[in-house]
Design a protein around this motif. Structure first.
Motif, PDB file in Angstrom:
ATOM      1  N   VAL A  17      85.006 -66.218  -3.394  1.00  0.00           N
ATOM      2  CA  VAL A  17      83.877 -65.348  -3.730  1.00  0.00           C
ATOM      3  C   VAL A  17      83.699 -65.273  -5.240  1.00  0.00           C
ATOM      4  O   VAL A  17      82.611 -65.490  -5.782  1.00  0.00           O
ATOM      5  N   ASP A  18      84.806 -64.998  -5.904  1.00  0.00           N
ATOM      6  CA  ASP A  18      84.741 -64.878  -7.355  1.00  0.00           C
ATOM      7  C   ASP A  18      84.304 -66.194  -7.986  1.00  0.00           C
ATOM      8  O   ASP A  18      83.451 -66.235  -8.870  1.00  0.00           O
ATOM      9  N   MET A  19      84.878 -67.310  -7.488  1.00  0.00           N
ATOM     10  CA  MET A  19      84.541 -68.613  -8.080  1.00  0.00           C
ATOM     11  C   MET A  19      83.072 -68.930  -7.871  1.00  0.00           C
ATOM     12  O   MET A  19      82.394 -69.422  -8.774  1.00  0.00           O
ATOM     13  N   GLU A  20      82.583 -68.640  -6.681  1.00  0.00           N
ATOM     14  CA  GLU A  20      81.190 -68.977  -6.407  1.00  0.00           C
ATOM     15  C   GLU A  20      80.253 -68.139  -7.284  1.00  0.00           C
ATOM     16  O   GLU A  20      79.249 -68.642  -7.793  1.00  0.00           O
ATOM     17  N   ARG A  21      80.620 -66.879  -7.466  1.00  0.00           N
ATOM     18  CA  ARG A  21      79.789 -66.024  -8.311  1.00  0.00           C
ATOM     19  C   ARG A  21      79.747 -66.572  -9.742  1.00  0.00           C
ATOM     20  O   ARG A  21      78.693 -66.728 -10.334  1.00  0.00           O
ATOM     21  N   ARG A  22      80.919 -66.898 -10.258  1.00  0.00           N
ATOM     22  CA  ARG A  22      80.951 -67.388 -11.639  1.00  0.00           C
ATOM     23  C   ARG A  22      80.241 -68.723 -11.776  1.00  0.00           C
ATOM     24  O   ARG A  22      79.593 -69.000 -12.785  1.00  0.00           O
ATOM     25  N   ALA A  23      80.383 -69.593 -10.757  1.00  0.00           N
ATOM     26  CA  ALA A  23      79.699 -70.890 -10.804  1.00  0.00           C
ATOM     27  C   ALA A  23      78.188 -70.688 -10.866  1.00  0.00           C
ATOM     28  O   ALA A  23      77.477 -71.363 -11.627  1.00  0.00           O
ATOM     29  N   THR A  24      77.718 -69.756 -10.060  1.00  0.00           N
ATOM     30  CA  THR A  24      76.285 -69.480 -10.047  1.00  0.00           C
ATOM     31  C   THR A  24      75.798 -69.074 -11.437  1.00  0.00           C
ATOM     32  O   THR A  24      74.808 -69.606 -11.963  1.00  0.00           O
ATOM     33  N   GLU A  25      76.528 -68.171 -12.055  1.00  0.00           N
ATOM     34  CA  GLU A  25      76.142 -67.726 -13.396  1.00  0.00           C
ATOM     35  C   GLU A  25      76.100 -68.897 -14.374  1.00  0.00           C
ATOM     36  O   GLU A  25      75.144 -69.084 -15.120  1.00  0.00           O
ATOM     37  N   LEU A  26      77.172 -69.680 -14.333  1.00  0.00           N
ATOM     38  CA  LEU A  26      77.323 -70.772 -15.296  1.00  0.00           C
ATOM     39  C   LEU A  26      76.186 -71.773 -15.167  1.00  0.00           C
ATOM     40  O   LEU A  26      75.574 -72.187 -16.154  1.00  0.00           O
ATOM     41  N   LEU A  27      75.888 -72.195 -13.917  1.00  0.00           N
ATOM     42  CA  LEU A  27      74.868 -73.224 -13.723  1.00  0.00           C
ATOM     43  C   LEU A  27      73.485 -72.669 -14.027  1.00  0.00           C
ATOM     44  O   LEU A  27      72.605 -73.396 -14.496  1.00  0.00           O
ATOM     45  N   ASP A  28      73.290 -71.389 -13.776  1.00  0.00           N
ATOM     46  CA  ASP A  28      72.005 -70.784 -14.116  1.00  0.00           C
ATOM     47  C   ASP A  28      71.694 -70.982 -15.594  1.00  0.00           C
ATOM     48  O   ASP A  28      70.562 -71.250 -15.968  1.00  0.00           O
ATOM     49  N   SER A  29      72.748 -70.871 -16.419  1.00  0.00           N
ATOM     50  CA  SER A  29      72.511 -70.959 -17.853  1.00  0.00           C
ATOM     51  C   SER A  29      72.197 -72.377 -18.291  1.00  0.00           C
ATOM     52  O   SER A  29      71.848 -72.608 -19.436  1.00  0.00           O
ATOM     53  N   LEU A  30      72.351 -73.358 -17.403  1.00  0.00           N
ATOM     54  CA  LEU A  30      72.108 -74.748 -17.797  1.00  0.00           C
ATOM     55  C   LEU A  30      70.838 -75.310 -17.151  1.00  0.00           C
ATOM     56  O   LEU A  30      70.601 -76.513 -17.196  1.00  0.00           O
ATOM     57  N   SER A  31      70.060 -74.441 -16.526  1.00  0.00           N
ATOM     58  CA  SER A  31      68.757 -74.791 -15.944  1.00  0.00           C
ATOM     59  C   SER A  31      68.719 -76.138 -15.216  1.00  0.00           C
ATOM     60  O   SER A  31      67.899 -76.985 -15.509  1.00  0.00           O
ATOM     61  N   VAL A  32      69.634 -76.306 -14.243  1.00  0.00           N
ATOM     62  CA  VAL A  32      69.552 -77.492 -13.416  1.00  0.00           C
ATOM     63  C   VAL A  32      69.461 -77.040 -11.971  1.00  0.00           C
ATOM     64  O   VAL A  32      70.046 -76.029 -11.596  1.00  0.00           O
ATOM     65  N   LYS A  33      68.673 -77.747 -11.186  1.00  0.00           N
ATOM     66  CA  LYS A  33      68.526 -77.361  -9.789  1.00  0.00           C
ATOM     67  C   LYS A  33      69.528 -78.101  -8.935  1.00  0.00           C
ATOM     68  O   LYS A  33      69.595 -79.323  -8.966  1.00  0.00           O
ATOM     69  N   MET A  34      70.301 -77.381  -8.177  1.00  0.00           N
ATOM     70  CA  MET A  34      71.252 -78.002  -7.261  1.00  0.00           C
ATOM     71  C   MET A  34      70.812 -77.677  -5.843  1.00  0.00           C
ATOM     72  O   MET A  34      70.367 -76.562  -5.582  1.00  0.00           O
ATOM     73  N   PRO A  35      70.988 -78.603  -4.912  1.00  0.00           N
ATOM     74  CA  PRO A  35      70.592 -78.297  -3.540  1.00  0.00           C
ATOM     75  C   PRO A  35      71.382 -77.095  -3.004  1.00  0.00           C
ATOM     76  O   PRO A  35      70.850 -76.241  -2.337  1.00  0.00           O
ATOM     77  N   SER A  36      72.660 -77.021  -3.290  1.00  0.00           N
ATOM     78  CA  SER A  36      73.491 -75.931  -2.800  1.00  0.00           C
ATOM     79  C   SER A  36      74.807 -76.062  -3.528  1.00  0.00           C
ATOM     80  O   SER A  36      75.182 -77.156  -3.956  1.00  0.00           O
ATOM     81  N   LEU A  37      75.513 -74.954  -3.673  1.00  0.00           N
ATOM     82  CA  LEU A  37      76.799 -75.042  -4.376  1.00  0.00           C
ATOM     83  C   LEU A  37      77.884 -75.629  -3.498  1.00  0.00           C
ATOM     84  O   LEU A  37      78.993 -75.853  -3.950  1.00  0.00           O
ATOM     85  N   ARG A  38      77.586 -75.845  -2.224  1.00  0.00           N
ATOM     86  CA  ARG A  38      78.632 -76.262  -1.301  1.00  0.00           C
ATOM     87  C   ARG A  38      78.445 -77.687  -0.784  1.00  0.00           C
ATOM     88  O   ARG A  38      78.995 -78.047   0.245  1.00  0.00           O
ATOM     89  N   VAL A  39      77.630 -78.496  -1.461  1.00  0.00           N
ATOM     90  CA  VAL A  39      77.546 -79.896  -1.067  1.00  0.00           C
ATOM     91  C   VAL A  39      78.598 -80.681  -1.843  1.00  0.00           C
ATOM     92  O   VAL A  39      78.939 -80.332  -2.960  1.00  0.00           O
ATOM     93  N   PRO A  40      79.116 -81.753  -1.255  1.00  0.00           N
ATOM     94  CA  PRO A  40      80.049 -82.595  -1.999  1.00  0.00           C
ATOM     95  C   PRO A  40      79.334 -83.237  -3.183  1.00  0.00           C
ATOM     96  O   PRO A  40      78.156 -83.606  -3.072  1.00  0.00           O
ATOM     97  N   VAL A  41      79.991 -83.344  -4.311  1.00  0.00           N
ATOM     98  CA  VAL A  41      79.288 -83.848  -5.480  1.00  0.00           C
ATOM     99  C   VAL A  41      78.874 -85.299  -5.314  1.00  0.00           C
ATOM    100  O   VAL A  41      78.019 -85.788  -6.047  1.00  0.00           O
TER     101      VAL A  41
END
Ligand SMILES: Nc1ncnc2c1ncn2[C@@H]1O[C@H](COP(=O)(O)OP(=O)(O)OP(=O)(O)O)[C@@H](O)[C@H]1O
Ligand SMILES: Nc1ncnc2c1ncn2[C@@H]1O[C@H](COP(=O)(O)OP(=O)(O)OP(=O)(O)O)[C@@H](O)[C@H]1O
Ligand SMILES: [Mg+2]
Ligand SMILES: [Mg+2]
Lengths: 349, 258, 423, 258, 423
Positions: free
Chosen positions: B116-140
């Motif tokens: 939970v904590d990791m996903e929250r922080r990841a969301t914040e971090l990626l938001d600041s880099l203005s890139v669209k991801m399909p979902s945080l849970r897809v394999p890279v």
């Protein structure tokens, strides 16, 4: 041949000077070969020919390996080959190769084809008969008759000897009892045998099994475990073969009914006698205890043979057979776990 | 002048018969952005990997805040406070975005991963880099080149590094994302971090770098203040000749360029 | 229940947060309809998880039951669970190694060698049986550390290390059991108890209730936390569906097994290890590292993970589990012999892992494969023996099932594999 | 106006739950350079792969010289005359440079590979792209990012293609090599080939492209003549807003940029 | 002689042309001194090629000869070459599959099943022996096509396909040979002739002369052409060194074998296949495709290579070679039995490939591995038989040699592996 001081195109060896004897055994998975056959043969040879040298190989149940080993022995210049073939028919290649170099061959335990000089063995079909007869005897004691149901756990489907045991057993059992389930067990594997037995119990019901034919002692262990796991306290008669120490111990504890003891010492001694005779160019005529017969091999050759009878061993025979032969000592059998069995108590008093 | 936070001297490295680095020197101060320039195959990535501990150099010294240090494994560099963005991105293709971001620095609660904590922080971090991801849970593995690059950049910024090595971070990025990353580099500089930036894009270099160190065929080939040096001079240092394809092309197409 | 890899959570968390997500992706999951839609999409997308295996298992059971009325009897199912426990533990170990993208060919020989150590210590040397069990497990551990070190530090391919192990440890087994060939162990000591203990019905119900209860509580708690953090969480409906999907087989098995002798200790041990390894793989840093190394060793190294240590530990765990499997085999047959674990165990262990859905190429799989794959193969063996089929037939049917299971898996994953790497 | 050599209409493609392409149209004439622009993850590479036959689209038509064609495998595209340079380079790491260059189109003499001829031609080809390689016989795994990229570019030019797809060909290239590749693209156009160029570098696009097609979130988002359109307009089309990180950054740093 | 992959030619062509080459790289090779320097650099760089194996083979021979004076006798060496031929052909097939980055676990079973087909047709059905040989080879081919299709078209991992094959074809072998288990073949027909024919000395010398002569002529001609095209070519000195390095073992073997029964036909068949496959792999488009698919299947596909066809054909060739191996085994023992090729053949085949220097990870290796690896394993087996070592010892020593061979290889390649991908 180039360098063959002692290898003999025709020139016969002598007991005085000594010569090389090659012994080829088939596998290591069964205790008997390394533990009994080889040392007994060696002892027998030493007695007949003190200066003789024994060269020994074991083929791990692989024909091609045995062939390579035979070639290695011939390279070393043996004067006679004692061959317990992994596969009797495939062994004809080895026999022919040896003959082409003038080396006589004694077939040991299994009748290798291709025209060997002598053959000594137990009668493998007879082993199955002995097992079947013992089982019938036990069933009769329990008051069973033609309506007794048994389960048959045979040996490996890839092992030709297993086929002979099976045939022998069927000769005796067919018509006398009802065979509820019958399995061939890959590689003689006890775990596999246990699963087979468990499934047979599920299918037939533990109470409806009056006896179990198990082709050897290893699989009998699995059979016993399966029956015990199914909550059977009064184990039905179970057969075995090889007189493994663990099998004897089960017999002592009343878990297994019988095993087949193949007196390996006489077999090995006869083989040694045959080998010395063949190498020195003499004619072997048998010894006092074991007469010479003729057996026909697959190619129609008449082979001078000695066939030794297998001996059934129940708890009553242990003392007179394996112990008196020095196969096992009482101490080896009566370990802590078995110390308070009737058998051990009687003997140790 | 402040003491360099990282200083390399006499670094050499060869692969079989190829001498990829030959007596290279480089230093970076806190709060400084050093651009590492050079032709393809000049040895820039090799140098970055030596600093990051991926390959160790054959010879040469690395000074960290003035003290000699040994960097033999990536973990050594991380412990010192060096964060690295590699040219070949170095993500685990089978893991999802969150798992890749926190790889090696996972958050835990009571011994278990704190997703939970990791996903929250990841969301914040990626938001600041203005890139669209399909979902945080897809394999890279299923991400586009630029998306992967952004993850790699975000990864490097999770810790509290003192020096950041960026090996062509904007190569695969779109214009908006590039602008964000340049902003980010400036923010890093302002926070007093030392930054080494490998890039072939002169516009980016001129926008954020203070100094440009040039490698040519594995050797140092000049060290320029970015403000004082002209584009042509730097290109000449990179290619080793003032008559090069760039200048030829520039003279032909000068009129066309906007 | 089983999750393919750390990434398969996919849609749960896809929308509903502040994160700037791709508007092309439309996923919500709060109504039964949207739940169904998500499941449909998964099926179309090939993300079936353990579904095909479970369906296959059910089919196999139906077929055998039709052919022999005792197949689904409590007695047979009870035997089945005990039969698969030994190889099942070995499979659990193999799965760890497969997740690394490597293979362990030595599991059979290691199990055999450890079984020999167990029997020699307990019977010939005569130390207490529990101490012998510990020593046998330690033997496995040490063997595994040896394998792992040769692989990770020296750089010998795992295939070769464990091929050498396959030969070498079999040699040790032969040497240890030596002349006798077989050693009988007591049928009433701790070793035998491992596979011959059955629990009273109440205990079985208790364990089932605790297991299901723990799942429900932790799921509820976790999803509550997700929702609180503003992340997409499972709806109460979905939690209920999942809980029931777990509760039915658990309580069902306990009910059936209670009708024979009760819940077997062997089953509890096996399932316990599977659950423990599943939690370790999915919920701990260590598990994450295993997946990372399996997915890309160089990337993991650069992330500061001590790749060598992960590799050595995985091989150590795998060999230890093989040793435990060997102990279970000894326990079941009251004896250790030259044949213990020397036959089909290796092949069946690997096949079970693959049938259960663990990839041979690393980084994808789960501990539950051991249970599912083991059940499939166990059911086939059990059924064919009930029907008294011969060995060649059994070999061929096993080969066929292996092929079918993996073909289904391969075809469902086809589209995803074809363009594995974006960019 | 000449008939388009390649025309796509209504191409859609989804990966699981992600709709990567949605009813995309695109056309390229002989002798035209079309820039395909878009944010990270916009679907550019996916479109390129659909044309090249790496993935086939879920729906939509591909017209080749006016005729409908099916492209299901890379070999189909090659047979038509489509040469592709992929973003993920698609080289065989274990083969050497010459083997990679001629992969699938090896020269033979009397049934055996004609290594001498291939090596001679490889030498000529790479000479024209001004990149330094350690040797023509090293495995490409050991090459730098830019060196690999150049090999991939050279590969695509070996045959006699009619359309060339370049997916971010200059991303990893140095300034000199970039200039060479831009020259090359112009030469291709002059030879009458159709070129589709994916790039994030506006300077490059403006230098060589005639037309710019923009993708946003998998849909067409505009088609511009490069000459007539300003930088700001194109960036706005790419990012979908006129207030974007690029414009914000530009307004802050305008004074700094050279 | 043996070249690792199409890339290992490395320095030959490094300088001396108009190509704009990296000035950091200094390689010339025209004087003895620079030749030595290049060799030294290769050794330091870990590009040893077959050198460690050859040195190892020589060491093994010396050790065994010291322990048993007949080890190097013509009789033993003659036996050795015939003994390794069967498994050697199987190894050649495995090498093809390994180059693809896949594994074939079915080689033993396929050899066994084909052997059974051979014997049944030649003896029970009674068709001419040469026709039976052709049918057995065709059986292998068809089995391989089946394996390859399941792998390439359906997408089942090769490990699983061939694991299923391992089981399934063994079932077929059991079924075909039925209850008797063994079928003897004539000891004077064409089948037996395959391994029991030896050529007169003159013929042996002739073959050796032709082989070495062809090598010298083609090398001279090729290098002349390179030089003419302005490419770096080998100096006459180097050509001479290489020719001698080939001629010494070739003429040496013929000399020794002529002292016993002469050059065995089995050896000619085996070496012939190895040379043919080596040429195919290194000099034809097909071979290049095999390497490409092994190095990167997706890259190969994008280059327009029909990856499926390459894969199917490789599996077909591998199974056909296994079948030929099986035929040789039958020929040697005049019989096909239930355990023909059912034992260590699989393991030894793979081990020989790996010892010879073929990578398990695809794209790196050569056909000569079959010869070198086979000789190493054959020499060890033969030597240990001469010394009458017991089975456990033999297992352990074989395991040890396997480990040492691969460890050497791994260590020498260590630095190259660590940073495999530049950039
Ligand atoms: N693992 C390796 N093995 C052999 N040679 C290598 C290896 N890695 C790099 N090289 C060589 O070292 C030289 C420098 O490579 P490096 O990757 O550092 O270049 P670079 O400056 O990063 O180039 P680019 O701008 O193209 O990324 C190249 O000639 C390359 O071929
Ligand atoms: N194989 C795949 N599986 C699942 N999703 C994929 C796959 N390939 C691409 N995608 C998704 O499709 C979208 C478009 O990807 P694509 O690679 O086409 O972007 P792009 O425009 O090339 O971006 P970039 O400029 O970063 O290279 C992305 O959101 C990506 O995550
Ligand atoms: Mg680089
Ligand atoms: Mg892209």
């Amino acid at each position: 041949t180039t360098d063959g001081a002692s290898s003999g195109e025709g020139d016969t060896a002598s007991v005085e000077e000594g010569f090389k004897v090659g012994l080829l055994l088939p596998e290591t998975k069964t205790a008997r070969y390394e533990e009994f056959d080889k040392p007994y043969f060696q002892e027998g040879l030493k007695e007949l020919c003190e200066k003789c040298e024994l060269l020994y190989q074991n083929a791990d149940q692989e024909t091609s390996k045995q062939q390579s080993q035979a070639e290695a022995l011939l390279t070393q210049g043996v004067d006679v080959l004692v061959l317990d073939a992994v596969d009797a028919e495939s062994a004809s290649g080895i026999v022919k190769n040896a003959k082409s170099q003038g080396v006589p061959v004694v077939a040991y335990d299994r009748l290798a084809e291709g025209g060997v000089d002598y053959y000594v063995s137990f009668d493998n079909r007879r082993v199955g008969e002995v097992q079947g007869q013992s089982l019938l005897q036990a069933l009769d004691q329990d008051g069973g008759g033609e309506d007794s149901q048994i389960v048959m756990i045979n040996g490996s489907p890839t092992d030709p000897n297993a086929t002979l045991f099976k045939k022998g057993a069927h000769d005796v059992l067919d018509g006398q009892v009802k065979i509820a389930k019958e399995y061939d067990t890959p590689e003689w594997n006890p775990d596999e045998a246990q699963t087979e037995m468990e499934q047979a119990i599920t299918a037939v019901g533990a109470d409806n099994i009056d006896g179990v034919y198990s082709a050897n002692d290893g699989m009998a262990a699995g059979v016993v475990a399966a029956l015990k796991s199914a909550g059977v306290d009064e184990l039905p008669p179970i057969t075995g073969q090889d007189a493994e120490i663990a099998g004897i111990q089960r017999i002592v504890a009343g878990e297994q009914y019988m095993t087949v003891y193949k007196a390996i010492r006489p077999e090995a001694e006869v083989a040694a006698e045959m080998a010395v005779a063949a190498a020195t160019g003499e004619n072997y005529e048998g010894n006092g205890d074991h007469g010479l017969t003729k057996v026909e091999d697959g190619n129609g050759n008449e082979i001078k043979s000695v066939l030794i009878d297998p001996i059934p061993v129940t708890v009553d025979d242990i003392e007179d057979t394996v112990i008196s032969d020095g196969f096992y000592t009482v101490e080896e059998i009566c370990t802590d776990r078995y110390a308070d069995t009737d058998f051990c108590k009687d003997l140790q008093e | 002048m402040s003491r360099p936070v990282l200083e390399l001297s006499g670094i050499s490295k060869s692969f079989g018969a190829v001498q990829a680095l030959n007596q290279v020197d480089l230093a970076v101060d806190p709060g400084e952005v050093v651009a590492l320039l050079g032709d393809n195959g000049a040895g820039k990535s090799t140098l970055v990997k030596v600093i990051a501990g991926v390959n160790s150099g054959d010879s040469g010294d690395i000074l960290w805040e003035g003290k000699r240090v040994e960097i033999n494994r990536p973990a050594d560099a991380q412990r010192l406070g060096i964060a690295t963005i590699y040219q070949d991105l170095a993500l685990c293709d089978n893991l999802d975005i969150v798992a890749n971001l926190f790889l090696g620095v996972e958050k835990t609660a009571f011994g278990a991963l704190d997703e939970v904590d990791m996903e929250r922080r990841a969301t914040e971090l990626l938001d600041s880099l203005s890139v669209k991801m399909p979902s945080l849970r897809v394999p890279v593995a299923s991400l586009s080149g630029g998306q992967r690059q952004i993850i790699a950049i975000a990864r490097a910024l999770l810790g509290e590094p003192k020096v950041v090595l960026l090996d062509e971070p904007t190569a695969a990025l779109g214009v908006a994302q590039t602008a964000q990353v340049l902003d980010l580099i400036e923010r890093l500089r302002d926070r007093g971090l030392g930054v080494i930036l490998v890039s072939h894009n002169m516009a980016d270099v001129r926008a954020v770098a203070d100094r440009a160190a040039v490698l040519r065929l594995g050797r140092n080939a000049g060290d320029f203040g970015v403000e004082e040096t002209s584009y042509e001079e730097i290109v000449a240092a990179i290619t080793g000749a003032s008559d090069n394809p760039v200048s030829r092309r520039a003279s032909v197409t000068r009129t066309e360029e906007a | 229940m089983a999750q393919q890899t750390p990434v398969s959570n996919s849609d749960e968390t896809a929308t509903g947060t502040a994160f700037d997500r791709d508007p092309r992706l439309m996923v919500t999951r709060t109504s039964p309809a949207s739940l169904l839609a998500a499941i449909k999409r998964r099926i179309r997308g090939g993300e079936l998880g353990p579904l095909p295996v479970i369906v296959g298992l059910i089919l196999i059971c139906i077929v055998f039951q039709l052919m022999h009325e005792r197949f689904l009897s409590p007695q047979n199912l009870s035997n089945l669970t005990v039969q698969i426990a030994g190889v099942g533990l070995m499979t659990t170990g193999v799965i760890m190694v497969l997740l690394l993208g490597e293979i362990d060919l030595s599991i059979g020989s290691v199990a055999g060698a450890s079984a020999a150590v167990l029997a020699v210590l307990a019977v010939r040397v005569g130390i207490p049986e529990w101490a012998a069990i510990a020593a046998a497990a330690a033997t496995g551990l040490i063997i595994g550390i040896l394998h792992g070190t040769l692989f990770a530090k020296v750089g010998v391919p795992a295939f070769v290390v464990t091929l050498a192990g396959l030969l070498g440890w079999q040699g040790v087994q032969l040497q240890l059991l030596g002349s006798d060939g077989t050693i009988n162990i007591s049928d009433s000591g701790p070793i035998a108890a491992l596979t011959h203990t059955f629990f009273v019905p109440a205990f079985g119900w208790g364990i089932a209730a605790v297991a299901v209860g723990a799942f429900v509580v932790f799921t509820l708690f976790g999803e509550r936390r997700r929702a609180a953090a503003g992340l997409m969480a499972m709806s109460p409906l979905e939690i209920a569906v999942r809980s029931i999907a777990l509760a039915v087989p658990v309580f069902g098995s306990v009910y059936i097994l209670n009708q024979y002798k009760g819940l077997p200790l062997a089953l509890i041990i096996f399932v316990g290890f599977v659950v423990a390894f599943d939690l370790m793989l999915r919920k701990t840093r260590y598990g994450r590292m295993v997946f990372a190394v399996g997915g890309g060793a160089e990337a993991a190294r650069r992330a500061g993970i001590n790749v060598d240590r992960v590799r050595i530990s995985v091989f150590a765990l795998a060999s230890m589990l093989s040793a435990l499997g060997g102990i279970m085999l000894v326990s079941r047959s009251f004896s250790a012999s030259l044949d213990t674990a020397a036959g089909e165990e290796l092949m069946m262990g690997i096949a079970a892992a693959v049938i259960g859905g663990t990839s041979l190429f690393g980084g994808r799989g789960n501990a539950y494969s051991a249970l599912l794959g083991g059940l499939v193969l166990g059911a086939i063996t059990s059924g064919l023996y009930l029907l008294q089929m011969g060995t060649p037939v059994r070999f061929m049917i096993t080969a066929l099932v292996l092929l079918i299971a993996v073909t289904l898996d391969a075809m469902s994953r086809r589209s995803r594999r074809a363009h594995a790497r974006g960019g």
